[in-house]
Design a protein around this motif. Structure first.
Motif, PDB file in Angstrom:
ATOM      1  N   ALA A  39      51.102 -11.837 -15.301  1.00 34.17           N
ATOM      2  CA  ALA A  39      50.248 -12.605 -14.529  1.00 34.17           C
ATOM      3  C   ALA A  39      48.696 -13.192 -15.406  1.00 34.17           C
ATOM      4  O   ALA A  39      47.859 -12.878 -14.925  1.00 34.17           O
ATOM      5  CB  ALA A  39      49.493 -11.916 -13.095  1.00 34.17           C
ATOM      6  N   ALA A  40      49.205 -13.671 -16.578  1.00 39.32           N
ATOM      7  CA  ALA A  40      47.952 -14.014 -17.474  1.00 39.32           C
ATOM      8  C   ALA A  40      47.908 -15.414 -17.524  1.00 39.32           C
ATOM      9  O   ALA A  40      49.058 -16.291 -17.831  1.00 39.32           O
ATOM     10  CB  ALA A  40      48.219 -13.379 -18.697  1.00 39.32           C
ATOM     11  N   ALA A  41      46.739 -16.029 -17.374  1.00 40.39           N
ATOM     12  CA  ALA A  41      46.607 -17.443 -17.238  1.00 40.39           C
ATOM     13  C   ALA A  41      45.040 -17.815 -17.679  1.00 40.39           C
ATOM     14  O   ALA A  41      44.277 -17.083 -17.223  1.00 40.39           O
ATOM     15  CB  ALA A  41      47.191 -18.209 -16.113  1.00 40.39           C
ATOM     16  N   THR A  42      44.783 -18.990 -18.001  1.00 43.15           N
ATOM     17  CA  THR A  42      43.340 -19.487 -18.396  1.00 43.15           C
ATOM     18  C   THR A  42      43.255 -20.995 -17.802  1.00 43.15           C
ATOM     19  O   THR A  42      44.238 -21.611 -17.649  1.00 43.15           O
ATOM     20  CB  THR A  42      43.356 -19.590 -19.818  1.00 43.15           C
ATOM     21  N   ALA A  43      41.970 -20.993 -17.318  1.00 38.19           N
ATOM     22  CA  ALA A  43      41.716 -22.338 -16.687  1.00 38.19           C
ATOM     23  C   ALA A  43      41.763 -23.537 -17.626  1.00 38.19           C
ATOM     24  O   ALA A  43      41.452 -23.062 -19.016  1.00 38.19           O
ATOM     25  CB  ALA A  43      40.221 -22.237 -16.087  1.00 38.19           C
ATOM     26  N   THR A  44      42.148 -24.623 -17.445  1.00 36.06           N
ATOM     27  CA  THR A  44      42.571 -25.667 -18.340  1.00 36.06           C
ATOM     28  C   THR A  44      41.492 -25.839 -19.118  1.00 36.06           C
ATOM     29  O   THR A  44      41.639 -26.184 -20.804  1.00 36.06           O
ATOM     30  CB  THR A  44      42.711 -27.083 -17.602  1.00 36.06           C
ATOM     31  N   GLY A  45      40.223 -25.943 -18.950  1.00 35.37           N
ATOM     32  CA  GLY A  45      39.038 -26.452 -19.643  1.00 35.37           C
ATOM     33  C   GLY A  45      38.629 -25.261 -20.728  1.00 35.37           C
ATOM     34  O   GLY A  45      37.601 -25.318 -21.531  1.00 35.37           O
ATOM     35  N   HIS A  46      39.248 -24.032 -20.733  1.00 38.45           N
ATOM     36  CA  HIS A  46      38.606 -23.044 -21.448  1.00 38.45           C
ATOM     37  C   HIS A  46      39.729 -22.523 -22.290  1.00 38.45           C
ATOM     38  O   HIS A  46      39.656 -21.221 -22.948  1.00 38.45           O
ATOM     39  CB  HIS A  46      38.204 -21.860 -20.468  1.00 38.45           C
ATOM     40  N   ARG A  47      40.962 -23.214 -22.386  1.00 36.51           N
ATOM     41  CA  ARG A  47      42.040 -22.792 -23.546  1.00 36.51           C
ATOM     42  C   ARG A  47      41.725 -22.887 -24.677  1.00 36.51           C
ATOM     43  O   ARG A  47      40.700 -23.907 -25.064  1.00 36.51           O
ATOM     44  CB  ARG A  47      43.164 -23.651 -22.947  1.00 36.51           C
ATOM     45  N   GLY A  48      42.209 -22.066 -25.670  1.00 38.67           N
ATOM     46  CA  GLY A  48      41.646 -22.061 -27.037  1.00 38.67           C
ATOM     47  C   GLY A  48      40.555 -21.446 -27.291  1.00 38.67           C
ATOM     48  O   GLY A  48      40.146 -21.498 -28.699  1.00 38.67           O
TER      49      GLY A  48
END
Length: 275
Positions: A204-213
């Motif tokens: 269940a690992a995920a990052t909000a779109t604006g904070h990837r990278g």
């Protein structure tokens, strides 16, 4: 990584148990609203969510063939369970080495079709690399359980609501170690860890779109590996999709960069109810 001859039973068991925990321990009203039903068959589990808002991800059967043989009779019991629950589609995650002879013909006769392939990875928790990020990484407090669940679900393209309740319910549970990353005060990424005896599983690992990278997932892998080691787990496992030729899967890249080693590949067999 020095490993036993075959880590498959451990790796399959911990994934089997965390999926069962997610669904079987959903809060009562959510359990009913989503139409959840679970059962143990032939050493594995079959999980049904009749009102799955994700489009079918949570209708899943796995963990077979490690404690007892996976037979045609076991397969038929699994499919009978899904018919009884009234679901339209389910995925059976089967390790190739456990399939009975002639399985392709058996599967075709029952309406199963080969789907995507997943890669199972593993490492000793102490061998996982450290990672740097400007984000703050820490366990998820109860007050932010729903925000954490929403970020994870949105990262996978799944709707919030009932699934939020289900994921948020793992915060504070003894077998679970949910972690998050914050940018100042904003929770922007998450990942979960499940403990099962000497094994632990990243999921269940995920990052909000604006904070990837920003290195959130690498830092979350490292933090959860430390938590697994502190809990006394000897092995850490994870799974993710195998990319198509010429393509990349960032999740797989993050895991390999952290030191997790591919162990084997597993096919997703898709069953659809006859119309």
């Amino acid at each position: 990584m020095t490993a036993p001859a075959d880590l498959t039973p451990l790796a399959e068991a911990v994934e089997c148990e965390f999926m069962h925990s997610y669904e079987s321990q959903a809060p009562g009203p959510t359990y009913t609203e989503l139409g959840i039903a679970t059962t143990r068959i032939g050493g594995g589990v079959a999980l049904a969510m009749r009102n799955d808002p994700s489009g079918g991800y949570w209708n899943k059967a796995l963990g077979f063939g490690t404690t007892e043989p996976f037979t045609v009779q076991t397969l038929d019991r699994v499919l009978d369970f899904y018919r009884k629950q009234g679901v339209d589609q389910a995925v059976l995650q089967l390790v190739p080495s456990v399939l009975p002879a002639g399985f392709d013909e058996v599967a075709a006769a029952r309406g199963l079709e080969p789907g995507s392939t997943w890669v199972k990875l593993g490492a000793r928790p102490g061998d996982v690399a450290t990672a740097q990020t400007r984000l703050r990484v820490a366990p998820v407090p109860a007050a932010e359980a729903r925000r954490w669940a929403d970020v994870v679900l949105s990262g996978f393209g799944m709707p919030t609501g009932g699934l939020t309740d289900m994921l948020a319910a793992t915060v504070g549970q003894p077998a679970w170690r949910p972690y998050a990353a914050w940018d100042d005060g904003e929770l922007v990424a998450g990942g979960n860890l499940f403990l099962h005896g000497e094994a632990a599983s990243l999921n269940a690992a995920a990052t909000a779109t604006g904070h990837r990278g920003l290195g959130a997932q690498s830092a979350l892998i490292a933090a959860r590996a430390r938590a697994a080691a502190e809990a006394g787990c000897r092995w850490l496992f994870a799974e993710t999709g195998k990319p198509a030729p010429g393509q990349q899967n960032p999740s797989l890249n993050n895991m390999r960069r952290a030191g997790l080693v591919p162990l084997y590949e597993r096919r997703n067999w898709v069953w659809r109810a006859a119309s």
